[in-house]
Design an enzyme around this catalytic site. Structure first.
Site, PDB file in Angstrom:
ATOM      1  N   THR A 188      65.337  89.795  45.363  1.00 26.30           N
ATOM      2  CA  THR A 188      64.109  89.791  45.429  1.00 26.30           C
ATOM      3  C   THR A 188      63.254  90.849  45.462  1.00 26.30           C
ATOM      4  OG1 THR A 188      63.912  88.246  46.870  1.00 26.30           O
ATOM      5  CG2 THR A 188      61.977  89.141  47.570  1.00 26.30           C
ATOM      6  N   GLY A 240      67.263  88.664  50.315  1.00 25.88           N
ATOM      7  CA  GLY A 240      68.942  88.688  50.722  1.00 25.88           C
ATOM      8  C   GLY A 240      68.591  86.500  51.097  1.00 25.88           C
TER       9      GLY A 240
END
Length: 340
Positions: A188, A240
């Site tokens: 991300t 994550g």
């Protein structure tokens, strides 16, 4: 010459002293995603995060807002093929890009989130418009597309231009596996900023995970899980295993726990990441700033690219043992074939 840990300790002491004197030094910190990255792609990640940190910091240096600063930093990474956001995002099971993003203004608690967006290079800018112009906090589906068009956003034609060869290869690898693991780098992108007045903002953008079901939503657009900002607490952006992160509202938990225990963000972040993984599995990472401008970089994944600028110095790294400093005027990474 100071060792990296000595430089960090000195930085924290100086930031706290300035905060007690009523002075906050502007800082812009970014991450490029937590996961496992092949050695040949690490230079591209570092190049991207250092550029993003510099671009975002320049907004602060020109007296721009923290919201604009984090937006511009994230836009740099959304346009970079080395990151799982915008161009180069992970593909769903059908081979399409579906994007999630969120942004939060710590001064007003205003938030803007979106999910399932296709064929728009910069979802973070649309998330900002959701925050400032929609009258709501979160938009999806046809309503999101209609709002985007009303606001003048242009979707890519023909569709599918956000797909890269790397993301296609990652999807094929996932399909050829037993599909029980997260293929590719994961990741991300995100940014957190604080200005001289103590205003804080945070922003996060992602393509999710390779092989995800159509319509899947992770932690990124969920305020309190993937993104949080509060001038009285600090700001944080997560990365994550989003399906796990969202179960523990990790972004808010890190900031609130640090406040309640009167501890620094760094040890709190390290402990909560490990506690999450021990209880639920998975790995994650984050970048954060407290209300004095102290930096936290934490991850229990093998890699997480990150960078921040404070004054004329940029710090950056890609793993727990990796901490580097350079003047903000330096460009130590060679240009990459094919550009960003």
């Amino acid at each position: 010459m100071l060792f990296p840990w000595e430089w960090l300790v000195l930085s924290v002491l100086l930031s706290n002293f300035k905060y007690c004197m009523g002075v906050v030094e502007p800082v812009l910190i970014v991450h490029g995603g937590a996961g496992t990255v092949s050695e040949d792609r690490i230079p591209g990640k570092l190049r991207g995060v250092t550029l993003a940190a510099k671009v975002g910091y320049q907004v602060l240096a020109r007296n721009g807002t923290v919201v604009e600063a984090v937006e511009q930093a994230v836009r740099i990474m959304e346009a970079d093929r080395f990151f799982n956001a915008g161009y180069g995002a992970a593909l769903n099971i059908e081979g399409d890009v579906e994007l999630d993003a969120s942004i939060m203004d710590g001064a007003t608690k205003a938030t803007g989130s979106l999910s399932g967006l296709r064929d728009l290079l910069h979802p973070i800018s649309l998330a900002r418009d959701v925050m400032e112009r929609s009258g709501h906090n979160f938009l999806i589906g046809d309503g999101l597309v209609s709002f985007a068009l009303d606001r003048g956003f242009r979707f890519l034609e023909p569709p599918g231009q956000l797909v890269t060869q790397y993301s296609m290869d990652a999807l094929e690898e996932w399909k050829a596996s037993d599909q029980s693991y997260r293929s590719g780098e994961g990741g991300t992108v995100g940014a957190v900023a604080i200005d001289a007045n103590g205003n804080i903002a945070a922003a996060t953008s992602t393509g999710g995970v390779t092989g995800k079901r159509v319509g899947r939503v992770g932690d990124t657009p969920i305020i309190g899980s993937g993104t949080y900002a509060d001038n009285g607490l600090g700001g944080v952006s997560l990365t994550g295993d989003g399906d796990i992160i969202m179960k523990v509202c990790l972004a808010y938990d890190v900031l609130r726990t640090a406040q309640l225990t009167d501890r620094a963000l760094q040890p709190v972040a390290d402990e909560l990441l490990d506690a999450m993984s021990a209880a639920l599995g998975g790995t994650a990472g984050l970048v954060a700033l407290d209300r004095a401008g102290n930096v936290a970089v934490a991850h229990n994944s093998l890699h997480m690219s990150w960078a921040y600028q404070r004054g004329d110095t940029v710090a950056y790294g890609a793993s727990k043992e990796d901490f580097n400093l350079m003047p903000a005027t330096d460009t130590p990474f060679d240009p990459l074939p094919g550009g960003m």
